[in-house]
Structures are given as C-alpha cells and as structure tokens.
Design a protein around this motif. Structure first.
Motif, PDB file in Angstrom:
ATOM      1  N   LEU A 136       0.885  -1.156   0.000  1.00 51.58           N
ATOM      2  CA  LEU A 136       0.000   0.000   0.000  1.00 51.58           C
ATOM      3  C   LEU A 136       0.923   1.205   0.000  1.00 51.58           C
ATOM      4  O   LEU A 136       1.785   1.326   0.886  1.00 51.58           O
ATOM      5  CB  LEU A 136      -0.877   0.029   1.254  1.00 51.58           C
ATOM      6  N   CYS A 137       0.781   2.082  -0.974  1.00 52.64           N
ATOM      7  CA  CYS A 137       1.719   3.210  -1.046  1.00 52.64           C
ATOM      8  C   CYS A 137       0.986   4.513  -1.314  1.00 52.64           C
ATOM      9  O   CYS A 137       0.893   4.976  -2.457  1.00 52.64           O
ATOM     10  CB  CYS A 137       2.770   2.957  -2.127  1.00 52.64           C
ATOM     11  N   THR A 188       3.007  -5.525   2.490  1.00 56.71           N
ATOM     12  CA  THR A 188       2.005  -6.457   3.024  1.00 56.71           C
ATOM     13  C   THR A 188       2.279  -7.881   2.544  1.00 56.71           C
ATOM     14  O   THR A 188       2.651  -8.099   1.388  1.00 56.71           O
ATOM     15  CB  THR A 188       0.585  -6.059   2.582  1.00 56.71           C
ATOM     16  N   GLN A 195      -4.874  -4.760   2.816  1.00 56.55           N
ATOM     17  CA  GLN A 195      -5.245  -4.593   1.412  1.00 56.55           C
ATOM     18  C   GLN A 195      -6.757  -4.522   1.214  1.00 56.55           C
ATOM     19  O   GLN A 195      -7.233  -4.136   0.144  1.00 56.55           O
ATOM     20  CB  GLN A 195      -4.672  -5.751   0.580  1.00 56.55           C
ATOM     21  N   ASP A 199      -9.695   3.246   0.252  1.00 58.02           N
ATOM     22  CA  ASP A 199      -8.783   4.388   0.184  1.00 58.02           C
ATOM     23  C   ASP A 199      -9.105   5.411   1.273  1.00 58.02           C
ATOM     24  O   ASP A 199      -8.202   6.013   1.863  1.00 58.02           O
ATOM     25  CB  ASP A 199      -8.885   5.059  -1.193  1.00 58.02           C
ATOM     26  N   ARG A 229      -1.837   0.651  -4.731  1.00 54.89           N
ATOM     27  CA  ARG A 229      -1.797  -0.664  -4.093  1.00 54.89           C
ATOM     28  C   ARG A 229      -1.519  -1.732  -5.143  1.00 54.89           C
ATOM     29  O   ARG A 229      -1.934  -1.616  -6.286  1.00 54.89           O
ATOM     30  CB  ARG A 229      -3.076  -0.955  -3.316  1.00 54.89           C
ATOM     31  N   HIS A 231      -0.609  -6.249  -5.252  1.00 58.91           N
ATOM     32  CA  HIS A 231      -0.420  -7.491  -4.498  1.00 58.91           C
ATOM     33  C   HIS A 231       0.920  -8.161  -4.787  1.00 58.91           C
ATOM     34  O   HIS A 231       1.430  -8.908  -3.965  1.00 58.91           O
ATOM     35  CB  HIS A 231      -1.563  -8.469  -4.807  1.00 58.91           C
TER      36      HIS A 231
END
Length: 304
Positions: A136-137, A188, A195, A199, A229, A231
């Motif tokens: 998550l950035c 993560t 996740q 937002d 984001r 995965h």
C-alpha cells in the motif's frame, strides 16, 4: 540493543512481520545499494532521478519501440499462450491469435501462471507458488515540505507505514509542478487485511498517525492523497527455497523474464535494467552480435 531497536523493527516493517526465513543476503544487498549512491570521505549522496518520473522513461521507450516497427497494445490482456507440438506459436488476444517466433512474459510469476496451457500444469503451479510482498503506497502531495529528510525509517510498531519517503527533499519541487511529494508505504504479506481497507480508511489512519508524529502538521497543506496498491511487488526469497526461476520454460520459444529472477540484488531500477539487457541479448541473439543475426525475430512481449 542495535538489533532490538533498529534492525528487528525495520525488518518487521519491511516484511510485514514475516522475516524469520529471509536470508541475510537481503541486508547485504540493501547495504550495497545504499553505499553505491555515496562517494568520497564525506559520503555525499549522488542518487539521481528522472525529471517527470517513470512516465518520461515509458514515453521514450514507447517512441523507440514504435520507430522500430513494434506495436504496443494497451488495455488488451493476453488470454493465453498458444502452443503447438511443444513450441510456442503466439498469443491469443481478444479471441484472436497473433503469431510470433518467440514470446517473452515479463509479468509477475503468479500472473504468468494464468496464461500457461493445460499440458504444463506442473510448471503453472511452480509459477503460481512464487511468493511476493504486496504494498500500500499512499502519495501525499503537499504545498510545503514535511520533514526535510529524504527517508525516515519507522521502528515504532504502532505506526502502520514502513517509512516516510520525502522525495522532494532531494528533488527540485519545480520538476514536479511545485508540489512536495511524500510517500508513506506499507509492505504487506499475501492475504493481508490492510489490502482490504478502502482508500478513505487508509487516508484516515495514515493522516492520524502522521499528525501524531508531526504535531505541527497542517492537513490544509494536503493537495492530494492518492493510494497506490499492488499485491505482487517484491518477490520473496526464503532460506531453503529452490533456485530462482530460469528464463527458459518447458515450452520451446517461450521465455520468462521477471523480477523474481533478480537475486540476491534488490529489485531496483538498476538491477531491472541490467536483467532486461541480459535477457534481450540471450533471447534475441543467443550470444552472437546483432550484425550476425540472419533475420529479425518477431517476438511478443506480454506485460502486466
């Protein structure tokens, strides 16, 4: 004390708690990378940056591909790799076959696994099993500086993000529209509940923690708060894992070129570029000079 107060919390933050089987080569690679950006007795920082960010690089690459007769299809997912008699013959896109001499997949291994045809189930499972850290950035776009430091690594378990990366502490804000850019990443593990947050929830939690760290922080300074984001960001290599995935696959003419093959180096811009050059040389010319290649190969490159 150094381990308890510095390394342990930093490793815990980087690997979302699961660092017990991470090889020490990760620390070695990180130290080598950071050392490489500093020179002389003063250890002055010499890191550079692309004005305009990665979009500058991508636009230039697209122009060069187009000039050489290549075709880029955007928003056009590849449905499957087409194989006949053990050799790749092309890719299927929107139920249409496109024929090529070779196919190169550069997406993350679990994504590529979805394209592998049924006779190669064992290989498909190998790709699907490759572990990655997600991220998550959030990007905080401010009208003023936050800390004045490029990087602040977090060692407080109560803070959800891994660090505070204020890129405009070393970049000229003029090059980014006069904004001040701060990245607040959190890595993560697969299946992380982080996740699943919206937002808006991320923004509330992140800004509350930032306010606690910087009591003088004025939320009116926030021009934009954009949550990125993904995965599959950083491939995980654990002690005892098999060797990295080879470029060659069980399908003749089908190659895998992905960041999971970059080890023990970190997957930064330099290592990715070097890996791409090596792969291109190996796949296109097989060690011969370009002048010695008898004919141009038609190659499909599939990306995430």
């Amino acid at each position: 004390n150094a381990y308890s107060n510095i390394w342990r919390p930093m490793l815990k933050a980087k690997f979302d708690g699961g660092f017990d089987r991470v090889p020490a080569t990760w620390i070695w690679a990180r130290l080598v990378r950071m050392k490489s950006t500093r020179t002389g007795a003063s250890q002055k920082e010499t890191a550079g940056y692309l004005i305009g960010g990665y979009s500058t690089l991508l636009r230039t690459m697209a122009q060069e591909i187009d000039a050489r007769g290549g075709v880029i299809l955007l928003n056009t997912p590849v449905q499957k790799i087409v194989v006949e008699h053990g050799r790749v013959i092309g890719v299927e896109v929107e139920d249409t076959r496109h024929l090529f001499d070779s196919v190169v997949a550069t997406a993350q291994a679990p994504v590529v696994s979805r394209l592998i045809p049924a006779p190669y189930e064992s290989y498909r499972q190998t790709l699907a099993a490759q572990e990655y850290l997600g991220i998550l950035c959030p990007l905080l776009v401010l009208d003023r500086p936050l800390s004045g430091y490029w990087t602040i690594n977090m060692t407080d378990d109560a803070v959800p993000f891994t660090g505070i990366i204020e890129t405009t502490a070393y970049m000229d804000p003029v090059d980014v529209g006069g904004h001040h850019l701060v990245y607040l990443p959190k890595y993560t593990v697969p299946g992380s509940p982080w996740q699943q947050l919206s937002d808006r929830e991320i923004q509330s939690i992140w800004l509350d923690n930032l306010q606690r760290m910087f009591p003088q922080f004025d939320r009116k300074a926030v021009r934009h708060f954009v949550v990125g984001r993904e995965h599959y960001v950083e491939p995980l290599h654990r002690m005892g894992d098999p060797a990295v995935l080879p470029m060659e696959t069980p399908v003749d003419g089908f190659f895998l070129v992905t960041t999971s093959q970059i080890y023990p180096q970190l997957t930064n811009g330099e290592s990715v570029t070097a890996h791409a050059r090596y792969a291109a040389e190996k796949i296109l010319v097989g060690g011969r000079s370009l002048a010695a290649t008898e004919r141009r190969k038609d190659v499909a490159v599939t990306l995430a």
